[in-house]
Write an enzyme that holds these catalytic residues in place. Structure first.
Site, PDB file in Angstrom:
ATOM      1  N   ILE A 113       0.851  -1.185   0.000  1.00 59.97           N
ATOM      2  CA  ILE A 113       0.000   0.000   0.000  1.00 59.97           C
ATOM      3  C   ILE A 113       0.892   1.241   0.000  1.00 59.97           C
ATOM      4  CG2 ILE A 113      -1.927   1.167   1.135  1.00 59.97           C
ATOM      5  CD1 ILE A 113      -2.499  -1.734   0.212  1.00 59.97           C
TER       6      ILE A 113
ATOM      7  N   HIS B 121      -0.023  -7.782  12.793  1.00 64.46           N
ATOM      8  CA  HIS B 121       1.112  -8.623  12.393  1.00 64.46           C
ATOM      9  C   HIS B 121       1.215  -9.802  13.367  1.00 64.46           C
ATOM     10  CE1 HIS B 121       4.902  -9.582  10.426  1.00 64.46           C
ATOM     11  NE2 HIS B 121       5.396  -9.844  11.617  1.00 64.46           N
TER      12      HIS B 121
ATOM     13  N   ASP C  85       7.231  -3.541   8.641  1.00 63.92           N
ATOM     14  CA  ASP C  85       6.814  -3.971   9.990  1.00 63.92           C
ATOM     15  C   ASP C  85       7.648  -3.290  11.072  1.00 63.92           C
ATOM     16  OD1 ASP C  85       5.105  -5.695   8.646  1.00 63.92           O
ATOM     17  OD2 ASP C  85       6.514  -7.364   8.711  1.00 63.92           O
TER      18      ASP C  85
ATOM     19  N   GLN D  89       2.406 -42.577  45.965  1.00 65.00           N
ATOM     20  CA  GLN D  89       3.604 -43.245  45.481  1.00 65.00           C
ATOM     21  C   GLN D  89       3.579 -44.741  45.776  1.00 65.00           C
ATOM     22  OE1 GLN D  89       7.187 -41.305  46.722  1.00 65.00           O
ATOM     23  NE2 GLN D  89       8.542 -42.650  45.581  1.00 65.00           N
TER      24      GLN D  89
ATOM     25  N   SER E 256      -2.989 -35.537  54.032  1.00 65.83           N
ATOM     26  CA  SER E 256      -2.770 -34.996  55.368  1.00 65.83           C
ATOM     27  C   SER E 256      -2.976 -33.481  55.405  1.00 65.83           C
ATOM     28  CB  SER E 256      -1.353 -35.325  55.842  1.00 65.83           C
ATOM     29  OG  SER E 256      -0.402 -34.556  55.123  1.00 65.83           O
TER      30      SER E 256
ATOM     31  N   LEU F 162      -8.898 -33.479  54.159  1.00 65.09           N
ATOM     32  CA  LEU F 162      -7.676 -33.658  54.936  1.00 65.09           C
ATOM     33  C   LEU F 162      -7.915 -34.568  56.146  1.00 65.09           C
ATOM     34  CD1 LEU F 162      -6.540 -29.924  54.715  1.00 65.09           C
ATOM     35  CD2 LEU F 162      -5.955 -31.814  53.189  1.00 65.09           C
TER      36      LEU F 162
ATOM     37  N   CYS G 264     -10.323 -42.308  56.191  1.00 61.25           N
ATOM     38  CA  CYS G 264     -10.268 -40.889  56.565  1.00 61.25           C
ATOM     39  C   CYS G 264     -11.338 -40.520  57.589  1.00 61.25           C
ATOM     40  CB  CYS G 264     -10.365 -40.008  55.333  1.00 61.25           C
ATOM     41  SG  CYS G 264     -11.728 -40.411  54.240  1.00 61.25           S
TER      42      CYS G 264
ATOM     43  N   GLU H 111      -4.756 -38.170  64.963  1.00 59.44           N
ATOM     44  CA  GLU H 111      -5.271 -39.296  64.187  1.00 59.44           C
ATOM     45  C   GLU H 111      -4.221 -40.403  64.110  1.00 59.44           C
ATOM     46  OE1 GLU H 111      -7.352 -39.625  59.774  1.00 59.44           O
ATOM     47  OE2 GLU H 111      -5.707 -38.227  60.069  1.00 59.44           O
TER      48      GLU H 111
END
Length: 925
Positions: free
Chosen positions: A115, A131, A167, A624, A675, A697, A730, A827
C-alpha cells in the site's frame, strides 16, 4: 444512551455516578482480505464504527474474498484493485478512489498488497496493521512459520502504526501466548492469533477513537527479519537434533510443506510430534540425506535427529498431490469403495451442496472434483467443516481430513468411514507386569500415562511398589519427573482447548463415562486383586467398596453430564431497553488431582468422575506406594474411547510431582485428599496463580455412644467405625466417647469380637483384617501405641505387630484416654480404638469434648432418642454426622470436612461445583 450529532460521540450513562463517558466512532477504511478481515469488519460495525470503504483483492476463480462478500451484503462500497502501485509508483486512479471515501483511519487486518504511503498517511489518524508476531521479532510475511521453526516458547501478535519500513512502525498493543510442544501454525492461529487478534483490532480502534492509543517505538534489540518461506527453501536438513527437525516440519505445515526425497520423489511431511518412547517396531525407509533410515510404524513415520531422539510424522504427500497416512506408506491402496446406505447417500448430497456453495465457480460438483484445484483455499476448509458439523454433529472431521481426501468421491468415502467408526486408531500398546494370582492372570501397566500413551519417565527413573502382605516387589514403576509433569499438563491443556474433548457435547461425554464404568465393572475382579496386593485391602472389601463404589461413582456423574445448568436472573431494566441476564456453568480447564493410598481407586473415582463430568481434563498423581489401580484405570479409559490428553496419570514422588502440579501455571484447579500439613503446602503453592482448591484432609472423628443405644449394634458399628479397611479410613472414628454406665460392657464386647477376627492374606475370602499399607506406616502406628502407653492410657488389647511376614498389626483398644493425651488429639489412621468415658447424662459436656479438636471431617452418635440425636447432630462441628450407623457414604451424598479437615465436597451434586466456574452474561435488546 444517545448519539450527539454535533460531536459524533456516543454518550453512555454510567450507573452510580453523575458523570458521562463517551466513545468516539470513526470512519474507517478496511484494507485487506480473508475471513480474519471479514470478522474484524463485522465486529467494528457492530461496535458502531462506520466502514466507509473496503479495499480488497479481485475475485479468484469467480469467487469473491470473504471480506468483499460481507461488505457487499451490507452495501458498503467495495473496491477490488489488483495492485496499488505500478513500477514502484502509486497508481493515481486507485489513490483517488481511495481518497473519495473520506476515511479517518485505515485498518489493515490482513493484507498481502503493498500500500503506497500516500494512502497510509492520508487519514487523520493514519493506519494500523495486524502482524502475527511479537515485534520486532519475525518481521516479514511468514512470521507464524518462523515462530515455530525457531522453536520460540512464546507466540503472539502486534498491532502497530504503519510507517515506510517493513513492519517497523510504533507499537499500539501486543498480546502473547505459550507455544505448545506440538503446536502447528493452524493450532496457534485457531487457538489464539485469530480469535484474540479480532478482539485486539477492535480494541485498538477504540483506543484511537478515544485518543488513548500509545505509539511505542519498536526496540532495536531482538529485531529479526525472515523472508517468505517457499517450497524450494523448505527441504529438510537432516543433521539436526530431533527438536529442530520437528520445529522445521511443523513450521511449514500446511504451507509450503517441509519435504525430503524418498525413492527420488519429493515427499512432503505433515503432522509431526516429538516421540518420547522406546524405538518402536517398524519397516525401514531410506530418506535421502538422513544418516539413519526412518521407520514406518503403525502410528506413522518415525525419523531420527542427530541426537538419537525421535519425531513422529503422521501424514505424507506425494508430488501428484495425493496424501496418505505415513503408516500406510508400504501398503497398496486396495481399499474397496463403500456401498452407501440411503441415509449416507443423503449425507453425500448435503455435502455436495456445501461444496457447491463454496465452489460457486464450478458448474457441477462431480465425483472427480478436486476441492483445492477448483479454487478453494485453507480458509474454505474451516467453512466447509463448520457447515458439515452444523448438519451432522456426530461426524467429527479435522482440517487434515480434507487435505487427505481432496476429491469429492474420496472425501465422501472418508466421511462415511469416520461416521461408521471404521477409522479408529489401532489398539493401545501397553507393557504389562503379569502375575498369576487369585485364580486369574493380572495384567498391570507400570509406566506413566501421558497423552494417551504409556511411556517411561523422561529420565528413565523407576521405583519398586511393594506387596504389604509379604514385603515382595510387585513391579518397578516409572517415577515421573518434572519434565513429565509439564508434558502431561500440556497434553491436558491441548485436549481441553483444542481437542475433541473440548468440542464434545455433554451427552457424548456422559456416554464415554458410562462406557468406562462398564469396563471397570467388567474388570472388577482384576481391579480388586490389584487393589488388594498393592494396598493390603481385603479382597472382598476391595471388590465391594474400593471397586464397587468407584463404578457407582462414574455412573452417577455420567448422568450429570447433560444436566449441568445455569439460571436466568431478573435484573433492573436499562429503560427504554430490556435486559436478559443468565449464568453459564463452565469447566475450569486442566485439573490436578492428588490422591492418597488408603482407597487408591475409589479416591480416584470420587474426584475424577466429577472433574470429567464437568468437562475438564486432568493430571492425576496417585500415592507413590499405590499406583497400580490408577494405571489400570488409565488403560480402561483409553479402551473406553477417551480422547488423548483428557486423562493423564503420573506415578512418583508427592514432593516432586504433586508440588510441581500445585505450582504449575497451566493448572487451574487442585483437588487433594491427604494430610493436613500437605494440604497447607498445596494451598500455599496454588496461590501462585490463584488456583481453585478443594481439600479433604485429616480427621479425628468423634463417635458418641449413649447408654440408651442398642448396644450390640453400637458395638458392631463402632468396630466398623475404627477397623474398617484396617483403620486406614479418613472418616474412621478416631475417638469413642462411651457413657459411663455402659462403658465396661462395651469394652468387653469389643474385645470379644476382636478375638474372632481373622488376620491374614487379603486375597483369602475368610480374612477380616489385612496388612497395613506400607512399612513406614506400620512403624508409625507402633510408635503411636507406645506413646499412648507412656502417657498413661490403658492398652486393653493389641498394640503390636503380628508375628508373620508383611506389615500386619493387631487391632488395638485403648481405654482411660484423657483429653490432653496425644492419642486423644491426633489421628492414628490405623486399627486403634481410642475410648474415653463420659458421665451419665452429660450431653453438653461430651459435645464440648467432641468438638475440642481442630478437625471436623465426620462424627457419629448412637442413641434411641431421636430428639437427642438431632440435637447432637446440630452441635457437632463436622461435615458428616452418622446417627445409629457409620461409614454409610453414598455417591449422591456430599462428603467433606470443616476446620482443618479441609473444604470443598466430593460426591453428590455439590462435587460438580468444585470443578465448574460460573459466568454471568447480560444482553441488552
Amino acid at each position: 444512551m444517545y448519539w450527539d450529532p454535533n460531536t459524533e460521540c456516543q454518550w453512555v450513562s454510567i450507573k452510580g455516578t453523575s458523570c458521562l463517558a463517551y466513545q468516539h466512532k470513526l470512519k474507517l477504511a478496511l484494507i485487506g482480505q480473508s475471513i480474519f478481515g471479514q470478522e474484524v469488519y463485522n465486529k467494528l460495525r457492530q461496535e458502531g464504527h462506520k466502514v466507509v470503504g473496503v479495499f480488497t483483492v479481485p475475485d479468484k476463480n469467480g469467487q469473491a474474498d470473504p471480506l468483499a462478500l460481507a461488505a457487499e451484503k451490507d452495501g458498503t462500497p467495495v473496491f477490488k484493485f489488483p495492485r496499488w502501485r505500478a513500477k514502484g509508483k502509486p497508481i493515481q486512479e486507485v489513490v483517488a478512489a481511495y481518497k473519495s471515501v473520506g476515511a479517518e483511519l485505515n485498518v489493515l487486518p490482513f493484507c498481502t498488497q503493498f500500500i503506497p504511503m500516500d494512502v497510509i498517511d492520508c487519514p487523520k489518524h493514519g493506519s494500523i496493521i495486524y502482524h502475527p508476531s511479537i515485534l520486532p521479532r519475525h518481521r516479514g510475511a511468514s512470521a507464524i512459520n518462523w515462530t515455530l521453526i525457531q522453536g520460540d516458547k512464546k507466540a503472539g501478535f502486534t498491532i502497530f502504526w504503519a510507517d515506510d519500513g517493513l513492519d517497523t512502525g510504533p507499537i499500539l498493543l501486543q498480546r502473547e501466548c505459550d507455544v505448545g510442544q506440538n503446536d502447528t501454525v493452524d493450532d496457534l492461529y485457531n487457538r489464539f492469533l485469530f480469535p484474540e487478534g479480532i478482539k485486539a483490532m477492535v480494541e485498538a480502534v477504540h483506543l484511537i477513537a478515544d485518543g488513548k492509543a500509545p505509539r511505542i517505538p519498536q526496540p532495536k534489540e531482538g529485531a529479526t527479519y525472515e523472508g517468505i518461506q517457499k517450497k524450494e527453501n523448505a527441504e529438510i536438513s537432516w543433521d539436526q537434533p530431533a527438536a529442530a527437525l520437528h520445529n522445521w516440519i511443523r513450521g511449514h505445515d500446511k504451507v509450503p510443506g517441509a519435504w525430503a526425497k524418498i525413492d527420488d520423489q519429493v515427499v512432503t511431511f505433515y503432522g509431526s510430534s516429538l516421540l518420547d518412547a522406546s524405538v518402536p517396531a517398524g519397516q525401514e525407509l531410506a530418506i535421502k540425506g538422513a544418516s539413519r533410515p526412518g521407520l514406518v510404524t503403525k502410528n506413522g513415520l518415525v525419523i531420527f535427529g542427530n541426537d538419537g531422539k525421535m519425531v513422529l510424522v503422521r501424514n505424507l504427500q506425494f508430488e501428484d498431490g495425493k496424501m496418505i497416512p505415513a503408516s500406510k506408506y508400504f501398503s497398496a491402496d486396495e481399499t474397496a469403495a463403500l456401498e452407501l446406505t440411503e441415509e449416507e447417500k443423503k449425507m453425500a448430497e448435503d455435502i455436495r451442496a456445501i461444496w457447491k456453495g463454496i465452489l460457486s465457480n464450478v458448474a457441477v460438483i462431480e465425483d472427480s472434483t478436486d476441492f483445492f484445484r477448483s479454487g478453494a483455499s485453507s480458509m474454505h476448509v474451516v467453512r466447509m467443516l463448520e457447515e458439515i458439523k452444523q448438519k451432522y454433529s456426530g461426524l467429527q472431521l479435522q482440517n487434515e481430513d480434507v487435505y487427505m481426501a481432496t476429491k469429492f468421491a474420496d472425501f465422501i468415502q472418508m466421511a462415511v468411514r469416520k461416521l461408521r467408526g471404521e477409522d479408529k486408531e489401532e489398539e493401545l500398546v501397553i507393557d504389562y507386569v503379569s502375575k498369576n494370582m487369585n485364580n486369574m492372570t493380572v495384567k498391570m501397566p507400570y509406566q506413566c500415562f501421558i497423552n494417551g500413551q504409556f511411556i517411561n519417565a523422561d529420565d528413565g527413573k523407576t521405583y519398586d511398589t511393594i506387596n504389604p502382605t509379604d514385603g515382595s516387589v510387585i513391579a518397578s514403576v516409572s517415577s515421573a519427573s518434572l519434565v513429565d509433569v509439564d508434558k502431561a499438563v500440556a497434553a491436558a491443556k491441548e485436549a481441553f482447548e483444542n481437542g475433541e474433548w473440548g468440542r464434545m457435547n455433554a451427552r457424548e461425554r456422559g456416554r464415554l463415562m458410562y462406557r468406562l464404568a462398564d469396563l471397570m465393572e467388567e474388570h472388577q475382579e482384576e481391579l480388586a486383586t490389584i487393589e488388594s496386593i498393592d494396598s493390603g485391602a481385603v479382597y472382598t472389601l476391595a471388590l465391594k467398596t474400593h471397586v464397587g463404589m468407584s463404578v457407582q461413582t462414574f455412573r452417577y456423574f455420567a448422568g450429570w453430564c447433560d444436566k449441568i445448568q445455569g439460571a436466568t436472573i431478573p435484573i433492573n431494566q436499562a429503560r427504554p431497553n430490556h435486559n436478559l441476564t443468565f449464568t453459564k456453568k463452565e469447566p475450569i480447564g486442566v485439573c490436578a488431582i492428588v490422591i492418597p493410598w488408603n482407597y487408591p481407586l475409589m479416591m480416584l473415582a470420587w474426584k475424577s468422575a466429577a472433574c470429567l463430568a464437568a468437562g475438564n481434563t486432568l493430571v492425576l498423581k496417585p500415592a507413590q506406594v499405590t499406583p497400580l489401580t490408577s494405571l489400570k484405570f488409565a488403560e480402561l479409559s483409553a479402551k473406553a474411547g477417551f480422547p488423548k490428553g483428557v486423562i493423564n496419570i503420573l506415578p512418583g514422588s508427592g514432593g516432586l510431582v504433586g508440588q510441581h502440579l500445585s505450582e504449575h501455571p497451566d493448572v487451574r484447579k487442585v483437588g487433594f485428599t491427604g494430610s493436613t500439613p500437605t494440604g497447607k503446602k498445596i494451598m500455599k503453592s496454588a496461590a501462585s496463580n490463584l488456583k481453585k482448591v478443594s481439600l479433604e484432609l485429616g480427621g479425628k472423628s468423634p463417635l458418641i455412644i449413649f447408654n440408651d443405644c442398642e448396644l450390640d449394634r453400637a458395638v458392631k458399628m463402632g468396630m466398623g467405625a475404627v477397623y474398617f479397611n484396617k483403620g486406614e479410613n479418613c472418616i474412621a472414628a478416631g475417638r469413642l466417647f462411651v457413657e459411663e454406665s455402659i462403658h465396661d460392657e462395651f469394652v468387653r464386647k469389643v474385645v470379644e469380637e476382636i478375638k474372632k477376627m481373622k488376620i491374614g492374606d487379603p486375597l483369602d475370602r475368610s480374612t477380616d483384617h489385612g496388612p497395613q499399607n506400607h512399612k513406614a506406616h506400620l512403624e508409625k502406628l507402633l510408635q503411636y501405641c507406645e506413646t499412648g502407653v507412656k502417657e498413661g492410657a490403658t492398652l486393653v488389647y493389641g498394640g503390636r505387630q503380628v508375628n508373620r511376614p508383611g506389615f500386619f498389626m493387631e487391632p488395638t483398644v485403648f481405654t482411660d484416654v484423657e483429653d490432653h493425651m496425644y492419642i486423644a488429639q491426633e489421628e492414628s489412621f490405623g486399627p486403634v480404638m481410642v475410648i474415653s468415658k463420659f458421665k451419665n447424662g452429660d450431653i453438653d459436656g461430651v459435645l464440648r469434648r467432641a468438638n475440642s479438636t481442630e478437625y471436623g471431617l465426620a462424627s457419629g452418635v448412637f442413641t434411641r432418642d431421636i430428639s437427642k440425636a438431632l440435637y447432637i447432630s446440630e452441635k457437632l462441628e463436622a461435615g458428616t454426622v452418622f446417627i445409629n450407623t457409620y461409614n454409610k457414604t453414598d455417591v449422591a451424598a456430599p462428603f467433606g470436612g470443616f476446620k482443618q479437615s479441609g473444604f470443598g465436597k466430593d460426591l453428590g451434586e455439590e462435587a460438580l461445583h468444585e470443578y465448574l466456574r460460573t459466568k454471568a452474561i447480560t444482553v441488552e435488546y
